[in-house]
Scaffold this active site. Structure first.
Site, PDB file in Angstrom:
ATOM      1  N   GLU A   1      15.821  16.559  53.694  1.00  0.00           N
ATOM      2  CA  GLU A   1      15.137  17.456  53.045  1.00  0.00           C
ATOM      3  C   GLU A   1      15.763  19.059  53.012  1.00  0.00           C
ATOM      4  O   GLU A   1      17.166  18.828  53.121  1.00  0.00           O
ATOM      5  CB  GLU A   1      14.050  18.098  54.056  1.00  0.00           C
ATOM      6  CG  GLU A   1      12.883  16.709  54.333  1.00  0.00           C
ATOM      7  CD  GLU A   1      11.941  16.988  55.121  1.00  0.00           C
ATOM      8  OE1 GLU A   1      11.884  17.926  55.899  1.00  0.00           O
ATOM      9  OE2 GLU A   1      10.924  16.324  55.227  1.00  0.00           O
TER      10      GLU A   1
ATOM     11  N   GLU B   1      14.045   6.085  50.178  1.00  0.00           N
ATOM     12  CA  GLU B   1      13.848   5.189  49.284  1.00  0.00           C
ATOM     13  C   GLU B   1      14.977   5.500  48.169  1.00  0.00           C
ATOM     14  O   GLU B   1      15.774   4.765  47.960  1.00  0.00           O
ATOM     15  CB  GLU B   1      12.444   4.793  48.570  1.00  0.00           C
ATOM     16  CG  GLU B   1      11.586   4.264  49.579  1.00  0.00           C
ATOM     17  CD  GLU B   1      10.609   5.334  50.110  1.00  0.00           C
ATOM     18  OE1 GLU B   1      11.093   6.283  50.230  1.00  0.00           O
ATOM     19  OE2 GLU B   1       9.603   5.161  50.580  1.00  0.00           O
TER      20      GLU B   1
END
Ligand code: THU
Length: 130
Positions: free
Chosen positions: A41, A52
């Site tokens: 993040e 992913e």
């Protein structure tokens, strides 16, 4: 190491100070090699990346472009479903019948496939005739 163990281990490295929701992903490529990723993040929220996406980037950086199996894990009541963008990213490198297992650190699992997760995927054939 199993895909589940690889995803579980890399999840610990997630950078998720904003959502507090750590995700780990492991993918097996055609060579048999396993690539892992975690969510990363950012204070500028839209710049964050999913687990992913990290695993796919690692696979492509290593010179591989075909994935054969996927495992995603998070600490949640129900197995974590890949977001819409990640479904499209998985479809870029995996056939429809590629198994995708969604897991929780509490032990639950749900099995699916890339095609079931992304029916009607946009593919290169849709650009034919341009
Ligand atoms: N996240 C993933 O990494 N993969 C998914 O499939 C679902 C969501 C991350 C993105 C963000 O860092 C956090 O989970 C909360 O949305």
């Amino acid at each position: 190491m199993s895909l589940k163990d690889a995803a579980t281990a890399v999840r610990e490295n997630a950078h998720a100070p904003y959502s507090k929701f750590k995700v780990g992903a492991a993918i097996r490529a055609a060579s048999g090699a396993v690539y892992v990723g975690c969510n990363v993040e950012n204070a500028a929220y839209p710049e964050g990346t999913c687990a992913e996406a990290g695993a796919i980037a690692a696979m492509v950086a290593a010179g591989e472009k075909q994935l054969t199996e996927v495992y995603v894990i998070a600490d949640c009541p129900d197995p974590v479903p890949p977001c819409g963008g990640c479904r499209q990213k998985l479809a870029e490198f995996g056939a429809g019948d590629v198994p995708v297992t969604m897991g929780t650190t509490r032990g639950a699992e749900r099995a699916s496939t890339i095609a079931d997760l992304l029916p009607g995927a946009f593919e290169t054939c849709h650009m034919d005739g341009q």
